[in-house]
Design an enzyme around this catalytic site. Sequence first.
Site, PDB file in Angstrom:
ATOM      1  N   ASP A   1       0.848  -1.199   0.000  1.00  0.00           N
ATOM      2  CA  ASP A   1       0.000   0.000   0.000  1.00  0.00           C
ATOM      3  C   ASP A   1       0.883   1.248   0.000  1.00  0.00           C
ATOM      4  O   ASP A   1       1.946   1.248  -0.624  1.00  0.00           O
ATOM      5  CB  ASP A   1      -0.939  -0.041   1.214  1.00  0.00           C
ATOM      6  CG  ASP A   1      -2.297   0.578   0.915  1.00  0.00           C
ATOM      7  OD1 ASP A   1      -2.348   1.811   0.802  1.00  0.00           O
ATOM      8  OD2 ASP A   1      -3.286  -0.160   0.787  1.00  0.00           O
TER       9      ASP A   1
ATOM     10  N   HIS B   1      -3.542   6.053   3.773  1.00  0.00           N
ATOM     11  CA  HIS B   1      -4.291   4.900   3.256  1.00  0.00           C
ATOM     12  C   HIS B   1      -3.699   3.590   3.768  1.00  0.00           C
ATOM     13  O   HIS B   1      -4.411   2.721   4.285  1.00  0.00           O
ATOM     14  CB  HIS B   1      -4.290   4.946   1.729  1.00  0.00           C
ATOM     15  CG  HIS B   1      -5.192   3.960   1.061  1.00  0.00           C
ATOM     16  ND1 HIS B   1      -4.808   2.658   0.795  1.00  0.00           N
ATOM     17  CD2 HIS B   1      -6.451   4.078   0.575  1.00  0.00           C
ATOM     18  CE1 HIS B   1      -5.797   2.024   0.180  1.00  0.00           C
ATOM     19  NE2 HIS B   1      -6.804   2.867   0.036  1.00  0.00           N
TER      20      HIS B   1
ATOM     21  N   SER C   1     -11.128  -0.891  -0.476  1.00  0.00           N
ATOM     22  CA  SER C   1      -9.833  -0.861   0.216  1.00  0.00           C
ATOM     23  C   SER C   1      -9.988  -1.115   1.704  1.00  0.00           C
ATOM     24  O   SER C   1      -9.111  -1.690   2.343  1.00  0.00           O
ATOM     25  CB  SER C   1      -9.166   0.506   0.038  1.00  0.00           C
ATOM     26  OG  SER C   1      -8.469   0.603  -1.155  1.00  0.00           O
TER      27      SER C   1
END
Length: 759
Positions: free
Chosen positions: A142, A218, A537
């Site tokens: 990620d 994220h 996600s």
Amino acid sequence: MSKTIILLAFFLSIVLNVQISFVVAESKVYVVYLGEKEHDNPESVTESHHQMLWSLLGSKEAVLDSIVYSYRHGFSGFAAKLTESQAQQISELPEVVQVIPNTLYEMTTTRTWDYLGVSPGNSDSLLQKANMGYNVIVGVIDTGVWPESEMFNDKGYGPIPSRWKGGCESGELFNGSIHCNRKLIGAKYFIDANNAQFGVLNKTENPDYLSPRDFNGHGTHVASTIGGSFLPNVSYLGLGRGTARGGAPGVHIAVYKACWVQRGCSGADVLKAMDEAIHDGVDILSLSLQTSVPLFPETDARELTSVGAFHAVAKGIPVVAAASNAGPTAQTLSNVAPWVLTVAATTQDRSFPTAITLGNNITILGQAIFGGSELGFVGLTYPESPLSGDCEKLSANPKSAMEGKVVLCFAASTPSNAAITAVINAGGLGLIMARNPTHLLRPLRNFPYVSVDFELGTDILFYIRSTRSPIVNIQASRTLFGQSVSTKVATFSSRGPNSVSPAILKPDIAAPGVNILAAISPNSINDGGFAMMSGTSMATPVVSGVVVLLKSLHPDWSPSAIKSAIVTTAWRTDPSGEPIFADGSSRKLADPFDYGGGLINPEKAVKPGLIYDMTTDDYVMYMCSVDYSDISISRVLGKITVCPNPKPSVLDLNLPSITIPNLRGEVTLTRTVTNVGPVNSVYKVVIDPPTGVNVAVTPTELVFDSTTTKRSFTVRVSTTHKVNTGYYFGSLTWTDTLHNVAIPVSVRTQILQRYYDEN
């Protein structure tokens, strides 16, 4: 004069660039895929890559300038900067499987675990039985990690597993010897392919850290959702307060940063991250990444994550990946290979009702993430001029029409930030947006932005039109959870059927992915290092956390066994027993193309009773069955492979689902189940056939004992429809009263084959 100089300089730069292009051909990043590696020594593998480039480029210096990565652990290959003609030349070498241009991937984005029944509870709870996931290692590919977050503290951890071969790289504001610990045991970053394609990262234009440190949050959010440590009294803008934790709070986490702010994720970087993760010794890989349709076949190395995932799964590493955020449109899924566990997103039993009280004392409950003070009775307006009540057109109104008031608007499509910006710039005090449900709530601390549906929005509009001086009061949002809030597949979650291989059901499973509260980097909009994010996600790490727990309890289970256990035990109603709906342009009952097997049920997945297991050979037969050529299959495997003649049927792939996209008349298929429950068991079949479809199973009873752990059965499916239809859905369940092993059945009648019907 200055303009003339600038224009002249720009013009000259164009001319010079054009002239240079005639002399020096443009280099791009290509991935040279060589299949299975021929040496166990990684240094020998890399040396063979250098030798191959040397034969093409002619010098050691040119090789070092060209090569970006050497893939030498899970498979053999390299990424290099090559001209188109050089790429063509190297593709003609006999040992080269395929040469492909670099591709880009995108990132897809408290209460969750209690909602799914994964609570610390007593000694018999899943978390306790799985020892919180201790001794399992999950790899997260990620945007990196914010290591200072308390979600990554290693209090109570024992030593790092001795099998771990990875490490922590230092870089900008990241000291590998300090920022890693017994929980965060690995941190690496990969940007070489991204730099080779776009030029060296300009941090003024693309702020990020040249290290494993996460800039936009994220990756931190994903990693903490999988395995964040217990942290009490966490909330976001005062909402969702509770103890935050990941699904497997004891897991060891290894972070591989291959995604960069505003530049996305280079496929070559992602592939290198997967290669390193395989080498380092991760037990599970979690990828909250997506591509968009049209997709490449699974045997095409341009589908880089599929190829990397195949090699991971072949080594016993489950790969969990996001379904994509292109819903509710059909056939928009990514990560569709049958060896990948593909995750859709749902809501959970939590919402944030926000009271809107009109001047006539009627109160409407909208949805918002608004943590500011109550907005007392103020003016309420709806711009009446043509189109200006459209949320996208609010900026066309004079500021005086919105200044000092709350504005009502209607959004025909997915709302953007334009309406909020227009109202704030005009001096407005708040915004009520009527729209189709998307579950995407923008958190705002001091500006009330409240969503309602068209029906409630129309009620508010009628009130505005019925009085000369409409007024409104908006209270701060509250948190509501429990059975009064139903579960829905999120609008943004991509839907099936599978556009590459329609006989392979995708998505496989669904999990909460809306307004998930988890850790985040301080660079992002957050509240004390935490924020709510939505997307497949966010659903993907929920499933990855469950896979960690299953791997802890069943270390000998294959990736396909784990997938089977999750799919066959899923909820097809929500935990309170209510139907699961799918949101879109209109709301409908959810079906397998929305949520696969259903909503993940972690406690049941531990003891599935029966599993539909597969090996790498089964996946090879799948590739043969869908008419991939021997050459393309050999490319993936890295060795010569010849498909049998006749080729197997794709319908016989031992999936925990049955999907028949083109039924005409009758077809018979086979499945095999393995008993992982009580040794002496008897299962009987229960069939819920799709509308207009007959389903017959032989035998109708499966008997297992100490000498018989596997049983096969055939399924005969026939249609009574006389015309082409859409898909109808049913299920096939084996039950021994203790276990209900259910698989979805999806059937489309196609009297006219390969026919697209607009009607």
